[in-house]
Design a protein around this motif. Structure first.
Motif, PDB file in Angstrom:
ATOM      1  N   VAL A  72     -41.087 -21.242  28.016  1.00  0.00           N
ATOM      2  CA  VAL A  72     -41.972 -20.328  27.293  1.00  0.00           C
ATOM      3  C   VAL A  72     -43.340 -20.955  27.090  1.00  0.00           C
ATOM      4  CG1 VAL A  72     -42.359 -19.100  25.129  1.00  0.00           C
ATOM      5  CG2 VAL A  72     -40.092 -19.099  26.157  1.00  0.00           C
ATOM      6  N   GLY A  73     -43.361 -22.238  26.700  1.00  0.00           N
ATOM      7  CA  GLY A  73     -44.637 -22.913  26.478  1.00  0.00           C
ATOM      8  C   GLY A  73     -45.492 -22.999  27.728  1.00  0.00           C
ATOM      9  N   ALA A  74     -44.822 -23.084  28.877  1.00  0.00           N
ATOM     10  CA  ALA A  74     -45.554 -23.232  30.136  1.00  0.00           C
ATOM     11  C   ALA A  74     -45.822 -21.903  30.836  1.00  0.00           C
ATOM     12  CB  ALA A  74     -44.759 -24.141  31.082  1.00  0.00           C
ATOM     13  N   ALA A  75     -45.361 -20.800  30.259  1.00  0.00           N
ATOM     14  CA  ALA A  75     -45.412 -19.523  30.973  1.00  0.00           C
ATOM     15  C   ALA A  75     -46.760 -18.828  30.890  1.00  0.00           C
ATOM     16  CB  ALA A  75     -44.330 -18.581  30.431  1.00  0.00           C
ATOM     17  N   GLY A  76     -47.584 -19.197  29.925  1.00  0.00           N
ATOM     18  CA  GLY A  76     -48.881 -18.545  29.789  1.00  0.00           C
ATOM     19  C   GLY A  76     -48.778 -17.101  29.331  1.00  0.00           C
ATOM     20  N   LEU A  77     -47.861 -16.826  28.407  1.00  0.00           N
ATOM     21  CA  LEU A  77     -47.729 -15.462  27.885  1.00  0.00           C
ATOM     22  C   LEU A  77     -48.976 -15.067  27.116  1.00  0.00           C
ATOM     23  CD1 LEU A  77     -44.072 -15.469  26.449  1.00  0.00           C
ATOM     24  CD2 LEU A  77     -44.825 -14.765  28.722  1.00  0.00           C
ATOM     25  N   THR A  78     -49.370 -13.805  27.260  1.00  0.00           N
ATOM     26  CA  THR A  78     -50.450 -13.291  26.431  1.00  0.00           C
ATOM     27  C   THR A  78     -49.922 -13.091  25.014  1.00  0.00           C
ATOM     28  OG1 THR A  78     -49.914 -10.968  26.836  1.00  0.00           O
ATOM     29  CG2 THR A  78     -51.379 -12.060  28.425  1.00  0.00           C
ATOM     30  N   ALA A  79     -50.838 -12.856  24.075  1.00  0.00           N
ATOM     31  CA  ALA A  79     -50.430 -12.636  22.691  1.00  0.00           C
ATOM     32  C   ALA A  79     -49.492 -11.427  22.588  1.00  0.00           C
ATOM     33  CB  ALA A  79     -51.651 -12.438  21.799  1.00  0.00           C
ATOM     34  N   ARG A  80     -49.799 -10.375  23.342  1.00  0.00           N
ATOM     35  CA  ARG A  80     -48.958  -9.172  23.299  1.00  0.00           C
ATOM     36  C   ARG A  80     -47.594  -9.442  23.903  1.00  0.00           C
ATOM     37  NH1 ARG A  80     -49.129  -5.275  20.010  1.00  0.00           N
ATOM     38  NH2 ARG A  80     -51.069  -4.238  20.641  1.00  0.00           N
ATOM     39  N   GLU A  81     -47.564 -10.175  25.014  1.00  0.00           N
ATOM     40  CA  GLU A  81     -46.284 -10.506  25.637  1.00  0.00           C
ATOM     41  C   GLU A  81     -45.435 -11.362  24.706  1.00  0.00           C
ATOM     42  OE1 GLU A  81     -48.102 -10.374  30.195  1.00  0.00           O
ATOM     43  OE2 GLU A  81     -47.739 -12.291  29.185  1.00  0.00           O
ATOM     44  N   ALA A  82     -46.069 -12.270  23.982  1.00  0.00           N
ATOM     45  CA  ALA A  82     -45.337 -13.097  23.024  1.00  0.00           C
ATOM     46  C   ALA A  82     -44.752 -12.230  21.906  1.00  0.00           C
ATOM     47  CB  ALA A  82     -46.259 -14.164  22.437  1.00  0.00           C
ATOM     48  N   GLU A  83     -45.524 -11.235  21.453  1.00  0.00           N
ATOM     49  CA  GLU A  83     -45.014 -10.298  20.448  1.00  0.00           C
ATOM     50  C   GLU A  83     -43.785  -9.556  20.974  1.00  0.00           C
ATOM     51  OE1 GLU A  83     -48.061  -8.179  17.586  1.00  0.00           O
ATOM     52  OE2 GLU A  83     -48.783  -8.087  19.650  1.00  0.00           O
ATOM     53  N   VAL A  84     -43.889  -9.083  22.211  1.00  0.00           N
ATOM     54  CA  VAL A  84     -42.783  -8.331  22.815  1.00  0.00           C
ATOM     55  C   VAL A  84     -41.544  -9.216  22.931  1.00  0.00           C
ATOM     56  CG1 VAL A  84     -42.000  -7.223  24.952  1.00  0.00           C
ATOM     57  CG2 VAL A  84     -44.244  -6.665  24.009  1.00  0.00           C
ATOM     58  N   LEU A  85     -41.708 -10.463  23.362  1.00  0.00           N
ATOM     59  CA  LEU A  85     -40.570 -11.370  23.467  1.00  0.00           C
ATOM     60  C   LEU A  85     -39.931 -11.609  22.109  1.00  0.00           C
ATOM     61  CD1 LEU A  85     -38.739 -13.270  25.055  1.00  0.00           C
ATOM     62  CD2 LEU A  85     -40.530 -15.025  24.902  1.00  0.00           C
ATOM     63  N   THR A  86     -40.734 -11.758  21.089  1.00  0.00           N
ATOM     64  CA  THR A  86     -40.206 -11.955  19.735  1.00  0.00           C
ATOM     65  C   THR A  86     -39.357 -10.765  19.301  1.00  0.00           C
ATOM     66  OG1 THR A  86     -42.102 -13.317  19.108  1.00  0.00           O
ATOM     67  CG2 THR A  86     -40.826 -12.347  17.317  1.00  0.00           C
ATOM     68  N   LEU A  87     -39.822  -9.561  19.593  1.00  0.00           N
ATOM     69  CA  LEU A  87     -39.081  -8.365  19.206  1.00  0.00           C
ATOM     70  C   LEU A  87     -37.836  -8.178  20.077  1.00  0.00           C
ATOM     71  CD1 LEU A  87     -42.046  -5.923  18.482  1.00  0.00           C
ATOM     72  CD2 LEU A  87     -40.668  -7.219  16.854  1.00  0.00           C
ATOM     73  N   MET A  88     -37.912  -8.581  21.336  1.00  0.00           N
ATOM     74  CA  MET A  88     -36.718  -8.573  22.183  1.00  0.00           C
ATOM     75  C   MET A  88     -35.649  -9.470  21.570  1.00  0.00           C
ATOM     76  SD  MET A  88     -38.673  -8.825  25.880  1.00  0.00           S
ATOM     77  CE  MET A  88     -37.268  -9.502  26.762  1.00  0.00           C
ATOM     78  N   ALA A  89     -36.073 -10.619  21.045  1.00  0.00           N
ATOM     79  CA  ALA A  89     -35.130 -11.557  20.440  1.00  0.00           C
ATOM     80  C   ALA A  89     -34.519 -11.006  19.156  1.00  0.00           C
ATOM     81  CB  ALA A  89     -35.816 -12.892  20.156  1.00  0.00           C
ATOM     82  N   GLU A  90     -35.192 -10.041  18.540  1.00  0.00           N
ATOM     83  CA  GLU A  90     -34.623  -9.380  17.357  1.00  0.00           C
ATOM     84  C   GLU A  90     -33.600  -8.320  17.743  1.00  0.00           C
ATOM     85  OE1 GLU A  90     -37.502  -7.824  14.624  1.00  0.00           O
ATOM     86  OE2 GLU A  90     -38.705  -9.659  14.658  1.00  0.00           O
ATOM     87  N   GLY A  91     -33.456  -8.088  19.063  1.00  0.00           N
ATOM     88  CA  GLY A  91     -32.493  -7.109  19.538  1.00  0.00           C
ATOM     89  C   GLY A  91     -33.039  -5.705  19.653  1.00  0.00           C
ATOM     90  N   LEU A  92     -34.367  -5.535  19.579  1.00  0.00           N
ATOM     91  CA  LEU A  92     -34.953  -4.202  19.653  1.00  0.00           C
ATOM     92  C   LEU A  92     -34.984  -3.694  21.086  1.00  0.00           C
ATOM     93  CD1 LEU A  92     -35.850  -5.093  16.787  1.00  0.00           C
ATOM     94  CD2 LEU A  92     -38.014  -3.906  17.195  1.00  0.00           C
ATOM     95  N   SER A  93     -34.771  -2.405  21.239  1.00  0.00           N
ATOM     96  CA  SER A  93     -34.881  -1.750  22.544  1.00  0.00           C
ATOM     97  C   SER A  93     -36.350  -1.521  22.875  1.00  0.00           C
ATOM     98  CB  SER A  93     -34.160  -0.397  22.517  1.00  0.00           C
ATOM     99  OG  SER A  93     -34.837   0.499  21.645  1.00  0.00           O
ATOM    100  N   ASN A  94     -36.627  -1.097  24.100  1.00  0.00           N
ATOM    101  CA  ASN A  94     -38.008  -0.797  24.478  1.00  0.00           C
ATOM    102  C   ASN A  94     -38.614   0.271  23.578  1.00  0.00           C
ATOM    103  OD1 ASN A  94     -37.936  -2.645  26.547  1.00  0.00           O
ATOM    104  ND2 ASN A  94     -37.673  -1.142  28.175  1.00  0.00           N
ATOM    105  N   ALA A  95     -37.830   1.295  23.286  1.00  0.00           N
ATOM    106  CA  ALA A  95     -38.343   2.377  22.439  1.00  0.00           C
ATOM    107  C   ALA A  95     -38.653   1.862  21.031  1.00  0.00           C
ATOM    108  CB  ALA A  95     -37.324   3.513  22.374  1.00  0.00           C
ATOM    109  N   GLU A  96     -37.801   1.001  20.509  1.00  0.00           N
ATOM    110  CA  GLU A  96     -38.032   0.457  19.165  1.00  0.00           C
ATOM    111  C   GLU A  96     -39.230  -0.475  19.150  1.00  0.00           C
ATOM    112  OE1 GLU A  96     -33.404   0.478  17.535  1.00  0.00           O
ATOM    113  OE2 GLU A  96     -34.115  -1.170  18.784  1.00  0.00           O
ATOM    114  N   ILE A  97     -39.397  -1.260  20.221  1.00  0.00           N
ATOM    115  CA  ILE A  97     -40.578  -2.122  20.319  1.00  0.00           C
ATOM    116  C   ILE A  97     -41.840  -1.269  20.380  1.00  0.00           C
ATOM    117  CG2 ILE A  97     -41.798  -3.786  21.779  1.00  0.00           C
ATOM    118  CD1 ILE A  97     -39.037  -4.862  22.636  1.00  0.00           C
ATOM    119  N   ALA A  98     -41.784  -0.184  21.147  1.00  0.00           N
ATOM    120  CA  ALA A  98     -42.937   0.704  21.257  1.00  0.00           C
ATOM    121  C   ALA A  98     -43.331   1.262  19.894  1.00  0.00           C
ATOM    122  CB  ALA A  98     -42.614   1.843  22.229  1.00  0.00           C
TER     123      ALA A  98
END
Length: 212
Positions: A145-171
């Motif tokens: 993750v540290g080496a992946a160069g995620l954008t701020a938005r992508e990092a937010e999305v990954l965090t919410l994925m880790a919370e178990g949220l679906s795409n619709a819930e993340i949206a």
């Protein structure tokens, strides 16, 4: 209509799952298998959308069967591991092999049917606390993750994925369109070099990206 292949070495468990799933108007049971060795031939013949996969079977376990499906299908069926113990190295290995999530055998009928619908739709079925325990107990440190160069938005999305949220819930949470979220998820997977959301979340925990 979502078609399901049930894989378990216990005939009573298979019968129970069949009864639960067959009662749903949008789910059909394509077939059954009693061991991991039977999974690939059955899947090639039946082309199910979802495989309910027991982990522990005598001749070939669900981990090996999951790997075979991932190797032999350009677009393999979604694999939902059915297990007795959530905090189990077998479950972790199945997630690493490509399972979209896991479900406890003691789950209520409505939880089982909803799990099938969730993974059939392309989302992962993650229980954040269980995945955290599995990743930290059985997975080595991972610096992707540290080496992946995620954008701020992508990092937010990954965090919410880790919370178990679906795409619709993340949206909904981020006030974005679902297609935009799907695009961000795809970028995260590509940058981390993983096949699916489940593996992305495992990597996030192993990297220390998600606070434990």
């Amino acid at each position: 209509m979502t078609s399901v292949l049930i894989v378990d070495d216990d005939a009573l468990v298979r019968a129970g799952l069949r009864a639960i799933l067959a009662a749903e108007p949008d789910i059909t049971v394509a077939g059954e298998a009693g061991d991991g060795t039977e999974v690939l031939p059955a899947a090639l013949r039946l082309r199910p959308d979802v495989v309910l996969m027991d982990v522990r079977m005598p001749r070939m376990d669900g981990i090996q069967a999951t790997r075979l499906l991932r190797e032999r299908f350009p677009e393999p069926p979604k694999i939902l591991v059915v297990t007795t113990f959530a905090n189990d190295e077998y479950v972790y290995q199945a997630l690493q092999a490509g399972a979209a999530g896991f479900l406890l055998k003691r789950a209520r009928p409505e939880q089982i049917t909803e799990a099938v619908r969730v993974v059939a739709s392309g989302d992962s079925l993650l229980f954040p606390e269980a995945v955290r325990r599995l990743a930290t107990a059985y997975g080595p440190p991972d610096g992707r993750v540290g080496a992946a160069g995620l954008t701020a938005r992508e990092a937010e999305v990954l965090t919410l994925m880790a919370e178990g949220l679906s795409n619709a819930e993340i949206a909904t949470r981020l006030v974005l369109g679902v297609e935009t979220v799907k695009s961000h998820v795809g970028n995260v997977l590509a940058k981390l070099g993983v096949r699916d959301r489940t593996q992305a979340v495992v990597v996030a925990y192993r990297s220390g990206f998600i606070s434990l």
